[in-house]
Scaffold this motif. Sequence first.
Motif, PDB file in Angstrom:
ATOM      1  N   UNK A   5       0.834  -1.199   0.000  1.00 23.02           N
ATOM      2  CA  UNK A   5       0.000   0.000   0.000  1.00 23.02           C
ATOM      3  C   UNK A   5       0.873   1.256   0.000  1.00 23.02           C
ATOM      4  N   UNK A   6       1.944   1.240   0.830  1.00 19.61           N
ATOM      5  CA  UNK A   6       2.841   2.402   0.883  1.00 19.61           C
ATOM      6  C   UNK A   6       3.527   2.620  -0.461  1.00 19.61           C
ATOM      7  N   UNK A   7       3.902   1.533  -1.138  1.00 15.19           N
ATOM      8  CA  UNK A   7       4.542   1.647  -2.443  1.00 15.19           C
ATOM      9  C   UNK A   7       3.645   2.395  -3.419  1.00 15.19           C
ATOM     10  N   UNK A   8       2.378   2.031  -3.449  1.00 18.06           N
ATOM     11  CA  UNK A   8       1.474   2.656  -4.412  1.00 18.06           C
ATOM     12  C   UNK A   8       1.071   4.068  -3.998  1.00 18.06           C
ATOM     13  N   UNK A   9       1.011   4.328  -2.715  1.00 21.24           N
ATOM     14  CA  UNK A   9       0.760   5.699  -2.273  1.00 21.24           C
ATOM     15  C   UNK A   9       1.932   6.605  -2.659  1.00 21.24           C
ATOM     16  N   UNK A  10       3.133   6.069  -2.555  1.00 18.67           N
ATOM     17  CA  UNK A  10       4.316   6.850  -2.962  1.00 18.67           C
ATOM     18  C   UNK A  10       4.297   7.093  -4.476  1.00 18.67           C
ATOM     19  N   UNK A  11       3.910   6.083  -5.246  1.00 22.72           N
ATOM     20  CA  UNK A  11       3.821   6.256  -6.697  1.00 22.72           C
ATOM     21  C   UNK A  11       2.729   7.274  -7.047  1.00 22.72           C
ATOM     22  N   UNK A  12       1.651   7.250  -6.282  1.00 22.30           N
ATOM     23  CA  UNK A  12       0.569   8.206  -6.529  1.00 22.30           C
ATOM     24  C   UNK A  12       1.029   9.630  -6.265  1.00 22.30           C
ATOM     25  N   UNK A  14       3.977  10.741  -6.564  1.00 21.77           N
ATOM     26  CA  UNK A  14       4.845  11.106  -7.682  1.00 21.77           C
ATOM     27  C   UNK A  14       4.006  11.431  -8.918  1.00 21.77           C
ATOM     28  N   UNK A  15       2.980  10.598  -9.193  1.00 20.98           N
ATOM     29  CA  UNK A  15       2.160  10.784 -10.388  1.00 20.98           C
ATOM     30  C   UNK A  15       1.430  12.114 -10.383  1.00 20.98           C
ATOM     31  N   UNK A  16       1.132  12.635  -9.217  1.00 22.84           N
ATOM     32  CA  UNK A  16       0.451  13.930  -9.110  1.00 22.84           C
ATOM     33  C   UNK A  16       1.325  15.046  -9.685  1.00 22.84           C
ATOM     34  N   UNK A  17       2.650  14.863  -9.598  1.00 25.15           N
ATOM     35  CA  UNK A  17       3.573  15.937  -9.975  1.00 25.15           C
ATOM     36  C   UNK A  17       4.366  15.661 -11.248  1.00 25.15           C
ATOM     37  N   UNK A  18       4.523  14.383 -11.608  1.00 27.74           N
ATOM     38  CA  UNK A  18       5.304  14.069 -12.797  1.00 27.74           C
ATOM     39  C   UNK A  18       4.925  12.706 -13.336  1.00 27.74           C
ATOM     40  N   UNK A  40      -5.421   0.572  -5.629  1.00 27.17           N
ATOM     41  CA  UNK A  40      -6.530   1.524  -5.605  1.00 27.17           C
ATOM     42  C   UNK A  40      -6.306   2.658  -4.613  1.00 27.17           C
ATOM     43  N   UNK A  41      -5.619   2.381  -3.528  1.00 25.28           N
ATOM     44  CA  UNK A  41      -5.390   3.425  -2.528  1.00 25.28           C
ATOM     45  C   UNK A  41      -4.662   4.609  -3.153  1.00 25.28           C
ATOM     46  N   UNK A  42      -3.674   4.323  -3.996  1.00 29.84           N
ATOM     47  CA  UNK A  42      -2.965   5.397  -4.668  1.00 29.84           C
ATOM     48  C   UNK A  42      -3.819   6.081  -5.716  1.00 29.84           C
ATOM     49  N   UNK A  43      -4.595   5.297  -6.476  1.00 31.68           N
ATOM     50  CA  UNK A  43      -5.464   5.886  -7.495  1.00 31.68           C
ATOM     51  C   UNK A  43      -6.492   6.807  -6.867  1.00 31.68           C
ATOM     52  N   UNK A  44      -7.024   6.400  -5.715  1.00 32.78           N
ATOM     53  CA  UNK A  44      -8.002   7.228  -4.997  1.00 32.78           C
ATOM     54  C   UNK A  44      -7.369   8.533  -4.525  1.00 32.78           C
ATOM     55  N   UNK A  45      -6.120   8.452  -4.079  1.00 27.64           N
ATOM     56  CA  UNK A  45      -5.402   9.657  -3.651  1.00 27.64           C
ATOM     57  C   UNK A  45      -5.258  10.640  -4.812  1.00 27.64           C
ATOM     58  N   UNK A  46      -4.925  10.130  -5.986  1.00 32.59           N
ATOM     59  CA  UNK A  46      -4.775  10.995  -7.164  1.00 32.59           C
ATOM     60  C   UNK A  46      -6.106  11.640  -7.525  1.00 32.59           C
ATOM     61  N   UNK A  47      -7.174  10.832  -7.565  1.00 26.30           N
ATOM     62  CA  UNK A  47      -8.499  11.381  -7.896  1.00 26.30           C
ATOM     63  C   UNK A  47      -8.907  12.470  -6.911  1.00 26.30           C
ATOM     64  N   UNK A  48      -8.700  12.205  -5.645  1.00 23.18           N
ATOM     65  CA  UNK A  48      -9.076  13.180  -4.615  1.00 23.18           C
ATOM     66  C   UNK A  48      -8.308  14.484  -4.800  1.00 23.18           C
ATOM     67  N   UNK A  49      -7.039  14.382  -5.173  1.00 23.50           N
ATOM     68  CA  UNK A  49      -6.214  15.586  -5.349  1.00 23.50           C
ATOM     69  C   UNK A  49      -6.754  16.467  -6.471  1.00 23.50           C
ATOM     70  N   UNK A  50      -7.112  15.865  -7.595  1.00 22.89           N
ATOM     71  CA  UNK A  50      -7.507  16.657  -8.762  1.00 22.89           C
ATOM     72  C   UNK A  50      -9.009  16.949  -8.835  1.00 22.89           C
ATOM     73  N   UNK A  51      -9.823  16.087  -8.229  1.00 24.18           N
ATOM     74  CA  UNK A  51     -11.270  16.231  -8.415  1.00 24.18           C
ATOM     75  C   UNK A  51     -12.077  16.320  -7.130  1.00 24.18           C
ATOM     76  N   UNK A  52     -11.438  16.121  -5.985  1.00 19.55           N
ATOM     77  CA  UNK A  52     -12.175  16.204  -4.732  1.00 19.55           C
ATOM     78  C   UNK A  52     -13.293  15.178  -4.666  1.00 19.55           C
ATOM     79  N   UNK A 266      -1.703   6.815 -14.999  1.00 15.90           N
ATOM     80  CA  UNK A 266      -1.119   7.359 -16.226  1.00 15.90           C
ATOM     81  C   UNK A 266      -1.711   8.720 -16.576  1.00 15.90           C
ATOM     82  N   UNK A 267      -2.981   8.918 -16.231  1.00 17.85           N
ATOM     83  CA  UNK A 267      -3.719  10.133 -16.611  1.00 17.85           C
ATOM     84  C   UNK A 267      -4.259  10.814 -15.358  1.00 17.85           C
ATOM     85  N   UNK A 268      -3.367  11.302 -14.504  1.00 16.83           N
ATOM     86  CA  UNK A 268      -3.788  11.754 -13.173  1.00 16.83           C
ATOM     87  C   UNK A 268      -4.820  12.876 -13.157  1.00 16.83           C
ATOM     88  N   UNK A 269      -4.732  13.810 -14.114  1.00 17.28           N
ATOM     89  CA  UNK A 269      -5.612  14.980 -14.069  1.00 17.28           C
ATOM     90  C   UNK A 269      -6.716  14.955 -15.120  1.00 17.28           C
TER      91      UNK A 269
END
Length: 329
Positions: A5-12, A14-18, A40-52, A266-269
């Motif tokens: 889970x930590x691995x994917x949260x860390x990747x998420x 990173x994906x938010x910024x690059x 999914x934990x990381x994907x959810x983090x990305x979605x929350x960042x860009x779309x709330x 791959x398509x964070x935003x």
Amino acid sequence: MDSMRKLFLDLAEKAIHQDLSVGELESIARVKDEHVFALMAGADLIREHFFGRGIHLCTICNAKSGRCSEDCHFCAQSAHFETDVPSYPLKDSQELISLGQSLAETEVHRYSLVTSGKGLSATEIDHICDVFNELKGKNIHLCASLGIIHKDDLTRLKQAGLSRYHHNLETAESFFPSICTTHEYAQRIQTIKQAKEAGLSVCSGGIFGLGESDAQVVELAKTLKSLDVDAVPVNFLVPIPGTPLENKSYLTPLRCLKIISILRYVLPDKEIIICGGRVQNLKELHPMVFFAGASGIMTGNYLTTTGRTLEEDLQLLENLGFSPRANIG
């Protein structure tokens, strides 16, 4: 915290910024079913960042059905296959206008007219323009999926009120010849580029469960990223009797969630909208699409299969602590 889970949260993060590296994307594609919830934990983090907590809602109208000249192996509307799907010409203008007017009074953001066939005639384009001119300025954004189309027609449609053009790539380029032989992948890419040149936003994604690999899911996502599309519709195959894929079943609920998550990394935003096959393939897990990274859903019926009502989907969002997004472009 679980190491996976930590691995994917860390990747998420990173994906938010690059962009993630090729190796990182390959590692995501190799994730096994037992680790999908960590992904999914990381994907959810990305979605929350860009779309709330706001969710995009759209609906479509099958404005012209059947007798398509193309041989897309998943499609019930192809003239190459014997299916029970009804065929009819372009619907009456008033019917299309009335549906758009009724949707403008709901929480739905976008209304799309979808037609079967490789493209439309000049007369049919005129017909669609008349509909959009009547709906222009209403509290609903207008979309269209009219096949392979010329830039001049796209410009005319934009002047009539169209703001987004939908044209799926369907699958990865490396897999496309296995799915369609009557036109080239390059034609689909060219249509997307022309829509952008005409000043339209673009909705382009695909249908999953055709036999593509997870690596090819990444391939498609990277192509969509390179084209800088604005929204990515995600369809999951519902096998239709009479089509070449009628007896194929490559999807499980967990693989569906994995596919959504891959797209989000791959398509964070970009808007990721879950469309056809949502309930049929995810079954009891379909509410989890948002936690896998989806930021929107198509509500109502699809082209040739039934969906959920707007009321059911609004209740779903409320139950999960989400809400329809405010009117957007």
